[in-house]
Enzyme design. Structure first.
Site, mmCIF file in Angstrom:
data_model
loop_
_atom_site.group_PDB
_atom_site.id
_atom_site.type_symbol
_atom_site.label_atom_id
_atom_site.label_comp_id
_atom_site.label_asym_id
_atom_site.label_seq_id
_atom_site.Cartn_x
_atom_site.Cartn_y
_atom_site.Cartn_z
ATOM 1 N N LYS A 14 11.585 1.199 6.133
ATOM 2 C CA LYS A 14 11.424 0.386 4.917
ATOM 3 C C LYS A 14 12.697 0.396 4.059
ATOM 4 C CE LYS A 14 6.369 0.986 4.649
ATOM 5 N NZ LYS A 14 5.227 1.288 3.741
ATOM 6 N N TYR A 52 1.188 -7.982 5.560
ATOM 7 C CA TYR A 52 0.243 -7.069 4.887
ATOM 8 C C TYR A 52 -0.987 -7.817 4.368
ATOM 9 C CZ TYR A 52 3.371 -3.008 5.040
ATOM 10 O OH TYR A 52 4.147 -1.936 5.448
ATOM 11 N N THR A 78 0.200 8.570 4.620
ATOM 12 C CA THR A 78 0.649 7.453 3.774
ATOM 13 C C THR A 78 1.232 7.955 2.453
ATOM 14 O OG1 THR A 78 -1.132 6.133 4.734
ATOM 15 C CG2 THR A 78 -0.096 5.270 2.744
ATOM 16 N N ASN A 104 7.437 4.670 0.793
ATOM 17 C CA ASN A 104 7.127 5.768 1.724
ATOM 18 C C ASN A 104 7.851 5.656 3.073
ATOM 19 O OD1 ASN A 104 5.581 3.715 2.714
ATOM 20 N ND2 ASN A 104 3.624 4.791 2.595
ATOM 21 N N HIS A 148 6.815 2.317 8.194
ATOM 22 C CA HIS A 148 5.524 1.748 8.593
ATOM 23 C C HIS A 148 5.332 2.040 10.072
ATOM 24 C CE1 HIS A 148 2.253 -1.095 9.371
ATOM 25 N NE2 HIS A 148 2.920 -1.390 10.487
ATOM 26 N N GLU A 155 1.183 -6.758 15.614
ATOM 27 C CA GLU A 155 2.356 -6.569 14.744
ATOM 28 C C GLU A 155 3.658 -6.774 15.520
ATOM 29 O OE1 GLU A 155 0.229 -3.400 11.667
ATOM 30 O OE2 GLU A 155 1.959 -2.760 12.837
HETATM 31 P P1 GDP Z 1 0.145 3.031 6.275
HETATM 32 O O1 GDP Z 1 -0.395 2.474 7.561
HETATM 33 O O2 GDP Z 1 0.165 4.547 6.258
HETATM 34 O O3 GDP Z 1 1.488 2.465 5.886
HETATM 35 O O4 GDP Z 1 -0.869 2.631 5.120
HETATM 36 P P2 GDP Z 1 -1.679 1.252 4.866
HETATM 37 O O5 GDP Z 1 -1.509 0.297 5.996
HETATM 38 O O6 GDP Z 1 -3.057 1.648 4.471
HETATM 39 O O7 GDP Z 1 -0.976 0.654 3.578
HETATM 40 C C1 GDP Z 1 0.216 -0.077 3.671
HETATM 41 C C2 GDP Z 1 1.146 0.391 2.580
HETATM 42 O O8 GDP Z 1 0.566 0.068 1.313
HETATM 43 C C3 GDP Z 1 1.345 1.919 2.536
HETATM 44 O O9 GDP Z 1 2.372 2.357 3.397
HETATM 45 C C4 GDP Z 1 1.658 2.161 1.083
HETATM 46 O O10 GDP Z 1 3.036 1.943 0.795
HETATM 47 C C5 GDP Z 1 0.833 1.111 0.382
HETATM 48 N N1 GDP Z 1 -0.441 1.694 -0.078
HETATM 49 C C6 GDP Z 1 -1.537 1.989 0.674
HETATM 50 N N2 GDP Z 1 -2.512 2.532 -0.077
HETATM 51 C C7 GDP Z 1 -2.023 2.564 -1.341
HETATM 52 C C8 GDP Z 1 -2.561 3.008 -2.594
HETATM 53 O O11 GDP Z 1 -3.693 3.482 -2.698
HETATM 54 N N3 GDP Z 1 -1.736 2.878 -3.686
HETATM 55 C C9 GDP Z 1 -0.482 2.358 -3.603
HETATM 56 N N4 GDP Z 1 0.238 2.266 -4.720
HETATM 57 N N5 GDP Z 1 0.060 1.930 -2.439
HETATM 58 C C10 GDP Z 1 -0.685 2.038 -1.328
#
Ligand code: GDP
Length: 148
Positions: free
Chosen positions: A11, A51, A93, A114, A117, A128
């Protein structure tokens, strides 16, 4: 163990920290081969579509804005159990919950920024990968253990 392919994105925060090499070293050390790679800057539309599953979540706009804020490294990783292995190397995450020694524990500042991905299932990985790469852009090779 089954050979799988998974999508990885380094990222904008990790690109700007200049830790692409360190992140890729970890992938390769753990047995994941980089079989496609593309450095690009996502458009807002690409980030929104990628997303799309999160479009009703409160963090969606911030996520789209961050993911299109600077260059990203898109990669396809291949190896045994690649989807789960990549998630393990990445860490949780939320970096506060990420295990010691994972990419997110070491390089992520917050849940919003973070570092990486990674696809979370084999079905999502296929979808994807095809979102960003044509089949011709994904190469094949095996590790040459005589050279390594
Ligand atoms: P990943 O697969 O671990 O990247 O997580 P997800 O696919 O659930 O979410 C995509 C991205 O959205 C994550 O990498 C985070 O940067 C963001 N995200 C997910 N959950 C949260 C949340 O509860 N709060 C915030 N601020 N960002 C989130």
């Amino acid at each position: 163990m089954q050979q799988e392919k998974t999508l990885s994105i380094i990222k904008p925060d990790a690109v700007a920290k200049c830790v692409i090499g360190e992140i890729n070293r970890r992938f390769e050390q753990e047995g994941l081969r980089i079989v496609a790679a593309k450095m690009t800057r996502l458009t807002k539309k690409q980030a929104e579509d990628f997303y799309g599953i999160h479009k009703d979540r409160p963090f969606f706009n911030a996520l789209v804005s961050f993911m299109s804020s600077g260059p990203v490294m898109l990669q396809v990783l291949e190896g045994p159990n690649a989807v789960a292995l990549n998630r393990q190397i990445m860490g949780a995450t939320n970096p506060k919950e990420a295990a010691i020694g994972t990419i997110r524990a070491d390089f992520a500042e917050s849940i919003d920024h973070n570092a990486v991905h990674g696809s979370d299932s084999l079905d999502n990985a296929k979808q994807e990968i095809s979102f960003f790469f044509t089949p011709e852009e994904v190469v094949t090779y095996v590790k040459n253990t005589e050279l390594a």
